[in-house]
Design an enzyme around this catalytic site. Structure first.
Site, short mmCIF file in Angstrom:
data_model
loop_
_atom_site.label_atom_id
_atom_site.label_comp_id
_atom_site.label_asym_id
_atom_site.label_seq_id
_atom_site.Cartn_x
_atom_site.Cartn_y
_atom_site.Cartn_z
N SER A 226 0.73 -1.21 -0.06
CA SER A 226 0.22 -0.11 0.06
C SER A 226 0.94 1.42 -0.02
CB SER A 226 -1.06 -0.20 1.23
OG SER A 226 -1.55 1.18 1.47
N TYR B 145 -4.02 -1.02 9.74
CA TYR B 145 -4.00 -1.07 8.30
C TYR B 145 -2.60 -0.56 7.96
CZ TYR B 145 -4.64 -0.70 3.31
OH TYR B 145 -4.59 -1.11 1.99
#
Length: 255
Positions: free
Chosen positions: A147, A160
């Site tokens: 990410s 996350y």
């Protein structure tokens, strides 16, 4: 172009029912690979598109919020498709809240799916890949989906961010250990990709404008943009690429 040919290879793609996972599965199939689509949601649309290309596609139902199904997933893929050459760890979840208020339940749910299952599924796949690599000389390929938050901190997504930072570290560790065993381990870090998961951002006129203005390419990414990177990392063209986190972000990180 033969370096990018995946004919005869079998690829496992988790979370392949929509978005980035579907884009990767279709790109790998277009390059010649047969696909095992693994996840809680049935990837019937993906399977139909893969089969329309003349490739095999097996749907493997598994709840990847825990490592319980990991062994069965790998065994099922090998039984049904004959081998396992490529693993794409795409499945993941996100939970949002201020760091001051973030709950243990939301922390554990994200870390279990995004990091713990990713590692143990990779471990199980690698054990098979080592055997195949020694038999036919083909290298196994593991591709993790990282990410922008592998590189940046973000806000209101502590678990996350921690999980995707961990994906970057695990990618390097696994590459260090498994490169001598005939396995390449790398990751792709998508930027802002136009999928169902980002629909709210795309329809928010102000936020959408802010995002596009920050991206040098001047547009949102598409799932096929990630698919192209996955084909490269899964192919012989990337046999000397190890432990890298490839940002496919239209230049977001360079801005």
């Amino acid at each position: 172009m033969q370096q990018f040919d995946l004919t005869g290879r079998v690829a496992v793609v988790t979370g392949a029912n929509t978005g980035i996972g579907q884009g990767i599965a279709l790109a790998l199939a277009q390059a010649g690979a047969d696909i095992a689509a693994v996840g809680r949601s049935e990837a019937s649309e993906t399977a139909a598109k893969v089969k329309a290309m003349g490739r095999r596609c097996e749907l493997v139902s598994a709840d990847l919020s825990s490592i319980a199904p990991v062994g069965d997933v790998i065994e099922s893929v090998v039984d049904r498709l004959g081998r396992l050459d490529i693993l794409v760890n795409n499945a993941g979840i996100i939970r949002r809240d201020d760091a001051l208020d973030f709950s243990e339940a939301d922390w554990d749910a994200v870390m279990d799916t995004n990091l713990k299952t990713l590692f143990f599924l990779s471990q199980a796949a690698a054990r098979h890949m080592v055997g195949w690599s020694s038999q036919d000389g083909q290298r196994g390929k593991i591709i993790n989906i990282a990410s922008m938050l592998t590189f940046q901190g973000g806000i209101r997504v502590p678990s996350y961010t921690a999980s995707k930072s961990g994906v970057g570290g695990l990618t390097k560790l696994m590459a260090n250990e498994w490169a001598p065993r005939g396995i390449n381990v790398n990751a792709i870090a998508p930027g802002y990709i136009a999928t169902n998961n980002t629909a709210a951002l795309q329809t928010d006129e102000t936020r959408n404008r802010q995002i596009v203005e920050r991206i040098p390419e001047g547009r949102w990414g598409r799932p096929e943009d990630i698919g192209g990177a996955a084909v490269f990392l899964a192919s012989r063209a990337a046999d000397y690429v190890q432990g890298q986190v490839l940002a496919v972000d239209g230049g977001w990180l360079a801005r």
